[in-house]
Design an enzyme around this catalytic site. Structure first.
Site, short mmCIF file in Angstrom:
data_model
loop_
_atom_site.label_atom_id
_atom_site.label_comp_id
_atom_site.label_asym_id
_atom_site.label_seq_id
_atom_site.Cartn_x
_atom_site.Cartn_y
_atom_site.Cartn_z
CB SER A 1 -0.71 0.27 1.38
OG SER A 1 -0.31 -0.28 2.40
CG HIS B 1 -1.72 3.82 4.93
ND1 HIS B 1 -2.78 3.31 4.79
CD2 HIS B 1 -0.50 2.53 4.12
CE1 HIS B 1 -3.02 1.92 4.82
NE2 HIS B 1 -1.63 1.74 4.02
CG ASP C 1 -4.60 5.10 7.20
OD1 ASP C 1 -3.37 5.28 7.82
OD2 ASP C 1 -4.81 4.42 6.15
#
Ligand SMILES: *[C@@H]1O[C@H](CO)[C@@H](O)[C@H](O)[C@H]1NC(C)=O
Ligand SMILES: *[C@@H]1O[C@H](CO)[C@@H](O)[C@H](O)[C@H]1NC(C)=O
Ligand SMILES: *[C@@H]1O[C@H](CO)[C@@H](O)[C@H](O)[C@H]1NC(C)=O
Ligand SMILES: *[C@@H]1O[C@H](CO)[C@@H](O)[C@H](O)[C@H]1NC(C)=O
Ligand SMILES: *[C@@H]1O[C@H](CO)[C@@H](O)[C@H](O)[C@H]1NC(C)=O
Length: 350
Positions: A43, A328, A325
């Site tokens: 990600s 991340h 978040d």
């Protein structure tokens, strides 16, 4: 009992860091010497591939993307641009699975990365991400399609001169290492990960890649979710988890040059994804940041992927937050990391 486990899986599956770009960005030199940047991994580098597969690891809804092109969720795990965008030779690095891609997008670089991906097959079984090896299959398809479109010589030029970035390991360390109950044998697990990393890099080389930057593991124990789940009342960095990252990194740093010297014409660089982040976490003010122990989305303690959604309030000023978040980075966090990293990488690869 179940909830913490489910939580761990949810939080950890989608290790995307968003190295995003604010004003003042440095990218790789936009010159014929680097025609394209091609990204593989999780990600941190996924720019939207997970929008096209079945997985819970998605980020194509607000508040993800709230600062991206005026508020557009794209599947980047960030408020704005991510690490892959910053490394690119263009403003955004598109996702390979995006059906609207044109030839010119392919020629200047795409991302094959998928949030939740890991070297360990177990990681992909849990996250349902596109595994690194399946990303190589997509890359083969990319080479085939591009050869049809522009011919072998042009594709060879891309292979010879592009920069390939590889960022994996995070989900292995936060999902599969605990799930395999190998906490007491981190050394064995890290050795396996290093082997899988080297094997991936070699396969990438065999498909034609020459300039390859391989990310180390980040300090996963300092991710806000890990602090909340395992850092005690004070939510400290989880030392055991950081040590697992450091052990992997030290072995990888030693092994990569050996692999590089056995692959003719290759330039393979170790990209330190640990110390630059620790440096910010230890001295946020020095980087103009205020908050490094929680994310901007929701309470910042646990929210990630679908738990960070339209109903989550966000912090007032995300340019003061390192994390977007609970896993991340914010766009500014991404910018800071890439600023620290890119000059050294250019030096080693070009
Ligand atoms: C990144 O580097 C550029 C160019 O040196 C600079 O203008 C910008 O302020 C830096 N950004 C951050 C967030 O450090
Ligand atoms: C992953 O799933 C596949 C297919 O269900 C299975 O064959 C394989 O053994 C699994 N691997 C691991 C490491 O769990
Ligand atoms: C690329 O090739 C695959 C088959 O190998 C095909 O299914 C796909 O549509 C092609 N994509 C483009 C953009 O041409
Ligand atoms: C790519 O590199 C190979 C090996 O160095 C060389 O033989 C070939 O001419 C190069 N091709 C292009 C188009 O750069
Ligand atoms: C890693 O690879 C080395 C050399 O190929 C091998 O000797 C070792 O057993 C492997 N270790 C693990 C944990 O897979």
């Amino acid at each position: 009992m179940l909830l913490p486990v489910v939580n761990v899986i949810l939080f950890c599956v989608y290790a995307t860091v968003c190295l995003c770009r604010g004003q003042g960005t440095i990218n790789l030199p936009k010159s014929s010497s680097v025609p394209a940047v091609l990204a593989f991994g999780d990600s941190f580098l996924d720019t939207g591939n997970n929008n096209y597969i079945t997985t819970l690891g998605k980020a194509n809804f607000l508040p993800y993307g709230k600062d991206f092109m005026g508020g557009k969720p794209t599947g980047r795990f960030s408020n704005g641009k991510n690490i892959a965008d910053f490394f690119g030779v263009k403003e955004y690095l598109p996702a390979y699975l995006d059906p609207s891609l044109q030839v010119n997008d392919l020629l200047t670089g795409v991302s094959f990365a998928s949030g939740g991906s890991g070297y360990d097959p177990l990681t992909n079984n849990i996250s349902l991400a596109i595994s690194p090896l399946d990303q190589l299959n997509l890359f083969k398809q990319y080479i085939g399609n591009l050869t049809t479109m522009v011919g072998e010589e042009a594709v060879m030029n891309i292979m010879n001169n592009s920069v390939f970035i590889v960022c994996v390991s995070t989900n292995d360390l936060i999902i599969s290492l605990p799930a395999r109950s190998l906490q007491d044998d981190v050394l064995t697990y890290d050795r396996m990960l290093v082997n899988l990393t080297l094997s991936f890099v070699q396969q990438l080389y065999e498909l034609g890649a020459r300039r390859i930057g391989v990310f180390s593991a980040p300090p996963v124990g300092c991710f806000p979710a890990e602090r909340t789940l395992f850092g005690g009342v004070l939510r400290k960095c989880v030392q055991k988890e950081n040590e697992a990252s450091q052990l992997y990194n030290s072995m990888l740093k030693e092994q990569l040059p050996l692999l590089g010297s056995s692959l003719p014409q290759s330039k393979i660089a170790f990209v330190d994804f640990y110390n630059p982040l620790i440096s910010v976490i230890n001295n946020p003010q020095q980087y103009g940041l205020d908050v490094i122990d929680r994310g901007c989305c929701g309470t910042g303690l646990l929210e990630v992927v679908f738990l960070c959604n339209r109903l989550s309030p966000t912090c007032l000023d995300d340019s003061k937050f390192f994390f977007w978040d609970s896993i991340h980075l914010t766009e500014i966090g991404c910018n800071i990391f890439v600023n620290q990293t890119l000059p050294g990488l250019v030096n080693s690869l070009l």
